[in-house]
Design a protein around this motif. Structure first.
Motif, PDB file in Angstrom:
ATOM      1  N   GLU A 181      65.451  19.211  46.702  1.00  0.00           N
ATOM      2  CA  GLU A 181      64.256  19.785  46.091  1.00  0.00           C
ATOM      3  C   GLU A 181      63.719  20.884  46.991  1.00  0.00           C
ATOM      4  OE1 GLU A 181      61.385  16.831  45.045  1.00  0.00           O
ATOM      5  OE2 GLU A 181      62.603  16.059  43.401  1.00  0.00           O
ATOM      6  N   LEU A 182      62.974  21.808  46.398  1.00  0.00           N
ATOM      7  CA  LEU A 182      62.432  22.943  47.121  1.00  0.00           C
ATOM      8  C   LEU A 182      60.933  23.021  46.877  1.00  0.00           C
ATOM      9  CD1 LEU A 182      65.154  25.512  45.995  1.00  0.00           C
ATOM     10  CD2 LEU A 182      65.122  24.213  48.128  1.00  0.00           C
ATOM     11  N   VAL A 183      60.168  23.194  47.934  1.00  0.00           N
ATOM     12  CA  VAL A 183      58.724  23.393  47.834  1.00  0.00           C
ATOM     13  C   VAL A 183      58.439  24.841  48.198  1.00  0.00           C
ATOM     14  CG1 VAL A 183      56.457  22.690  48.639  1.00  0.00           C
ATOM     15  CG2 VAL A 183      58.275  20.988  48.428  1.00  0.00           C
ATOM     16  N   VAL A 184      57.908  25.600  47.247  1.00  0.00           N
ATOM     17  CA  VAL A 184      57.677  27.025  47.426  1.00  0.00           C
ATOM     18  C   VAL A 184      56.173  27.294  47.383  1.00  0.00           C
ATOM     19  CG1 VAL A 184      58.198  29.340  46.573  1.00  0.00           C
ATOM     20  CG2 VAL A 184      59.851  27.491  46.240  1.00  0.00           C
ATOM     21  N   THR A 185      55.672  28.014  48.379  1.00  0.00           N
ATOM     22  CA  THR A 185      54.260  28.376  48.441  1.00  0.00           C
ATOM     23  C   THR A 185      54.149  29.856  48.770  1.00  0.00           C
ATOM     24  OG1 THR A 185      53.557  26.189  49.204  1.00  0.00           O
ATOM     25  CG2 THR A 185      52.064  28.012  49.627  1.00  0.00           C
ATOM     26  N   ARG A 186      53.388  30.585  47.969  1.00  0.00           N
ATOM     27  CA  ARG A 186      53.026  31.957  48.334  1.00  0.00           C
ATOM     28  C   ARG A 186      51.538  31.979  48.608  1.00  0.00           C
ATOM     29  NH1 ARG A 186      52.169  37.640  45.368  1.00  0.00           N
ATOM     30  NH2 ARG A 186      50.103  36.697  45.401  1.00  0.00           N
ATOM     31  N   ASP A 187      51.149  32.270  49.854  1.00  0.00           N
ATOM     32  CA  ASP A 187      49.746  32.155  50.230  1.00  0.00           C
ATOM     33  C   ASP A 187      48.972  33.434  49.904  1.00  0.00           C
ATOM     34  OD1 ASP A 187      50.269  33.972  52.286  1.00  0.00           O
ATOM     35  OD2 ASP A 187      50.342  32.431  53.842  1.00  0.00           O
ATOM     36  N   ALA A 188      47.694  33.451  50.295  1.00  0.00           N
ATOM     37  CA  ALA A 188      46.824  34.561  49.928  1.00  0.00           C
ATOM     38  C   ALA A 188      47.260  35.879  50.561  1.00  0.00           C
ATOM     39  CB  ALA A 188      45.381  34.238  50.333  1.00  0.00           C
ATOM     40  N   GLY A 189      47.971  35.809  51.663  1.00  0.00           N
ATOM     41  CA  GLY A 189      48.463  37.020  52.303  1.00  0.00           C
ATOM     42  C   GLY A 189      49.788  37.502  51.775  1.00  0.00           C
ATOM     43  N   GLY A 190      50.347  36.808  50.777  1.00  0.00           N
ATOM     44  CA  GLY A 190      51.630  37.189  50.213  1.00  0.00           C
ATOM     45  C   GLY A 190      52.820  36.608  50.946  1.00  0.00           C
ATOM     46  N   GLN A 191      52.585  35.806  51.975  1.00  0.00           N
ATOM     47  CA  GLN A 191      53.678  35.178  52.717  1.00  0.00           C
ATOM     48  C   GLN A 191      54.258  34.013  51.910  1.00  0.00           C
ATOM     49  OE1 GLN A 191      55.078  35.781  56.031  1.00  0.00           O
ATOM     50  NE2 GLN A 191      56.544  34.388  55.082  1.00  0.00           N
ATOM     51  N   VAL A 192      55.579  33.978  51.802  1.00  0.00           N
ATOM     52  CA  VAL A 192      56.244  32.892  51.086  1.00  0.00           C
ATOM     53  C   VAL A 192      56.760  31.880  52.103  1.00  0.00           C
ATOM     54  CG1 VAL A 192      58.178  32.264  49.591  1.00  0.00           C
ATOM     55  CG2 VAL A 192      56.890  34.370  49.158  1.00  0.00           C
ATOM     56  N   HIS A 193      56.440  30.629  51.846  1.00  0.00           N
ATOM     57  CA  HIS A 193      56.890  29.520  52.687  1.00  0.00           C
ATOM     58  C   HIS A 193      57.797  28.639  51.826  1.00  0.00           C
ATOM     59  CE1 HIS A 193      53.573  30.582  55.476  1.00  0.00           C
ATOM     60  NE2 HIS A 193      52.925  30.817  54.350  1.00  0.00           N
ATOM     61  N   LEU A 194      58.997  28.372  52.312  1.00  0.00           N
ATOM     62  CA  LEU A 194      59.986  27.617  51.550  1.00  0.00           C
ATOM     63  C   LEU A 194      60.486  26.448  52.380  1.00  0.00           C
ATOM     64  CD1 LEU A 194      62.011  27.200  49.218  1.00  0.00           C
ATOM     65  CD2 LEU A 194      63.476  28.900  50.324  1.00  0.00           C
TER      66      LEU A 194
END
Length: 409
Positions: A181-194
């Protein structure tokens, strides 16, 4: 017992919308919950689930008489048997909000015996490109996607119309270990965390998620809301719509209306979004007590609100903390709660009502749970004073509500 109808094709006239992303139809004396249809349409339904009882479930596979509010879904993965994430792509955005308003009203009427006119307000940005947090599954072929409705089957995708721009770059165009499974987050600064979570492993006879590892980003997301920057674990809880956190914080600010020196409780407090608002209102002479079951969220919250000494943290289940004399020694003037989808429940409602706050601000992600808890509050002398509903999850059946309850006059 009625013989199973599974895979049977039936023609029905679609009735009212129901909670859960479907509409209600009837055929040969049985209730049929129909997805991919709209009220008033005549459709052909393929039955997908039938246990032989009084109801069954199905998908509208052919529309014979369409609703004037029907539109062409913008996503090729939306439709019968495909991705289960978006329930209402076949409805205009305005009509989606009308459907959600009807559901909230019906739940309040059926479960709380309240006749309440509901208007679902939109959030900035439109119905696409909004989802900043996603959990994806990997199918047998190694491609990432989303699960089909009420199924473990994975539907591989090469894009998602509701995903925030850039969130799935480098995710849907490569292969991954099957069953991970993959957890993807794009935060308020546009940084993507995977973060990649490995395939399940069996421990003591039970499957549990495999080890996880950060594949992209720092693992710490930065978000903006309530006039503050928030640093939290990228896979931790935060509102998925970029405008939601700030919008809900403003409603809490307006309705909590704490005065300097007062006491407030923030239940299911997460990393302290609403606690920050309450702390500003009560000032250094007041107190805000936050209850949160996630130890990681409490750790993040303490760091984010280290400049607010009037905020104290209690890690544990809300039901248990509310029974602690150390917590209830100072009754609250205001209680804010943001419970999970199942709601607060009678035990928590009873404990809150016993403390007799002047105002209760309830943030809810499920209208049925909200209506049940409003009914429970009514048994303790509290009444619904105001309610706002927000389309924080466009294209889906989900709707966020904020309710203000006060002691009945």
């Amino acid at each position: 017992m009625t013989a199973t109808w599974k895979q049977r094709l039936i023609e029905v006239e679609v009735g009212a919308v129901a909670h859960g992303g479907h509409c209600v139809a009837r055929h040969e004396g049985r209730v049929v919950f129909v997805r991919h249809a709209l009220p008033g349409e005549r459709v052909v339904v393929r039955i997908t689930e039938d246990t032989g009882g009084s109801f069954c479930r199905g998908d509208a596979v052919e529309v014979l008489e369409p609703s004037p509010d029907r539109v062409e879904p913008p996503c090729p993965f939306a439709g019968p048997g495909l991705c289960g994430g978006c329930d209402w792509q076949h409805a205009s955005w305005q009509y989606q909000r009308e459907l959600k308003a009807a559901v909230v009203s019906e739940q309040l009427h059926r479960l709380a015996r309240l006749d309440w006119e509901v208007i679902v307000e939109d959030l900035p940005g439109g119905p696409e490109d909004w989802r900043t947090r996603m959990r994806m599954a990997v199918g047998p072929g190694g491609r990432a996607g989303f699960r089909a409705h009420r199924s473990h089957d994975v539907v591989p995708v090469d894009r998602c119309v509701i995903a925030a721009p850039g969130a799935l770059d480098g995710v849907v165009d490569r292969t991954w270990p099957p069953k991970s499974e993959l957890v993807v987050t794009r935060d308020a600064g546009g940084q993507v965390h995977l973060t990649e979570i490995g395939p399940p492993v069996v421990r003591r006879g039970r499957p549990v998620p495999g080890p996880s590892r950060l594949r992209e980003g720092s693992g710490t997301a930065t978000e903006l809301a309530a006039g503050r920057a928030w640093n939290l674990r990228a896979d931790g809880f935060w509102q998925v719509h970029p405008a939601a956190a700030d919008t809900f914080a403003q409603v809490v600010r307006d309705w909590a209306d704490c005065q300097p020196g007062e006491s407030a409780w923030d239940l299911y407090g997460g990393v302290g979004l609403f606690a920050a608002v309450l702390a500003e209102q009560v000032g250094e002479t007041g107190s805000v007590r936050v209850v949160e079951s996630s130890a990681r969220a409490v750790e993040d919250g303490r760091l984010n609100l280290s400049d607010k000494p009037q905020v104290s943290w209690y890690a544990g289940r809300t039901e248990a903390v509310l029974e602690s004399p150390d917590f209830t020694d100072r009754p609250p003037d205001v209680v804010v709660l943001d419970p999970p989808r199942k709601g607060a429940g009678k035990v928590v409602v009873t404990a809150i009502a016993r403390s007799r706050p002047a105002r209760v601000v309830y943030v809810a992600c499920d209208p049925a749970a909200l209506a049940r808890d409003i009914a429970a509050f009514a048994q303790h002398g509290y009444e619904l004073a105001q309610l706002r509903a927000f389309d924080a999850f466009p294209m889906t059946h989900h709707v966020e509500c904020v309710a203000l309850l006060r002691p009945a006059r």
